[in-house]
Write a protein that holds these residues in place. Structure first.
Motif: not given
Length: 287
Positions: A55-62, A65-68, A245-248
């Protein structure tokens, strides 16, 4: 020993930022209830840990959700996050393969081209030169889009963007300068020592046609380090606090922690994890 005084601003800024974040996050986590802290501990010793990393890889790095929501904005956000991640990871691996006896410094992957001007004998030199230049180019392409979004947001499909406080502006412009300064510092070094990749070598050759590279190389490394210090110093007081912070926050949500009807450390994390990208404002019907 691979050391030069220009690494001091970067090192001081990074260490100061890490200490600040440890203090801040510890304070927020300790404000959670005993039951919530127990949930957090249990989540790190269960199969949810793998889900958390993904989830961290998908949302904090890639930023999936913003891509969609907006492909161009998704690319812009991921280019900064994932591109910088690539620079850090491959930079650390590159230092390892350089077989430097003094390669245990935090700053060496950041200033590798300065300290390893003759890398002809390094294993996988061509690969690392290519991947580091590619990651930098990836980030610079996102930087171009970020500039358009800030000043010409309608071209990015947005009616408006967020208003920035002065601390946000300092952090923003220092962030924007990091990668052009890195390009210039590495390119001038590559123009002299031919230790760059497909981009930095060519930019260095181009700059050598009308600039005294020997005179400007060292000041550019200083500027790069100072700019990193400025960004690290202002990050905790700007919207860019969302980067760590988003990763935490993802970790706490995976542990089953949710917002309550009062201000807690978790709600503080939710506020600070917002990137203020403007997508929600753009869609808001009451704005």
């Amino acid at each position: 020993m691979n050391f030069d005084w220009f690494v001091v601003p970067f090192s001081v800024g990074l260490i100061g930022l890490i200490l600040f974040l440890i203090f801040k996050y510890t304070r927020w986590i300790l404000s959670l209830s005993k039951e919530e802290r127990k949930k957090v501990r249990k989540s790190f010793f269960s199969l949810t840990l793998f889900k958390l990393v993904w989830e961290i890889f998908r949302e904090a790095l890639l930023h999936v959700r913003i891509f969609k929501r907006n492909i161009v904005l998704g690319y812009m956000h991921s280019s900064f996050a994932f591109g910088w991640f690539l620079l850090i990871v491959f930079g650390a691996v590159e230092v390892f393969f350089a077989n430097s006896p003094n390669s245990n410094h935090l700053y060496e992957p950041i200033f590798f081209r300065f300290f390893h001007r003759d890398n002809t004998g390094m294993e996988y030199r061509v690969f690392f030169s290519f991947i580091m230049d590619f990651a930098l180019l990836y980030i610079l392409s996102g930087l171009f889009l970020a500039f358009i979004k800030r000043f010409y947001s309608r071209l990015m499909g947005m009616k408006r963007t967020t208003r920035l406080f002065w601390t946000d502006k300092v952090a923003l412009y220092s962030l924007w300068l990091i990668f052009p300064l890195r390009l210039l510092a590495e390119s001038t070094t590559a123009g002299i020592y031919s230790n760059g990749g497909f981009m930095t070598n060519n930019v260095g050759v181009f700059l050598s046609g009308f600039l005294p590279l020997e005179n400007i190389m060292y000041p550019l490394w200083w500027l790069y380090s100072i700019d990193l210090f400025v960004f690290f110093a202002f990050l905790p007081f700007s919207r860019y606090m969302h980067i760590p912070t988003e990763m935490i926050l993802i970790a706490l949500r995976q542990a089953g922690i949710y917002t309550k009807n009062k201000i807690t450390g978790f709600s503080q994390m939710e506020i600070n994890a917002c990137s203020s990208c403007g997508i929600c404002i753009d869609a808001c019907q009451i704005q």
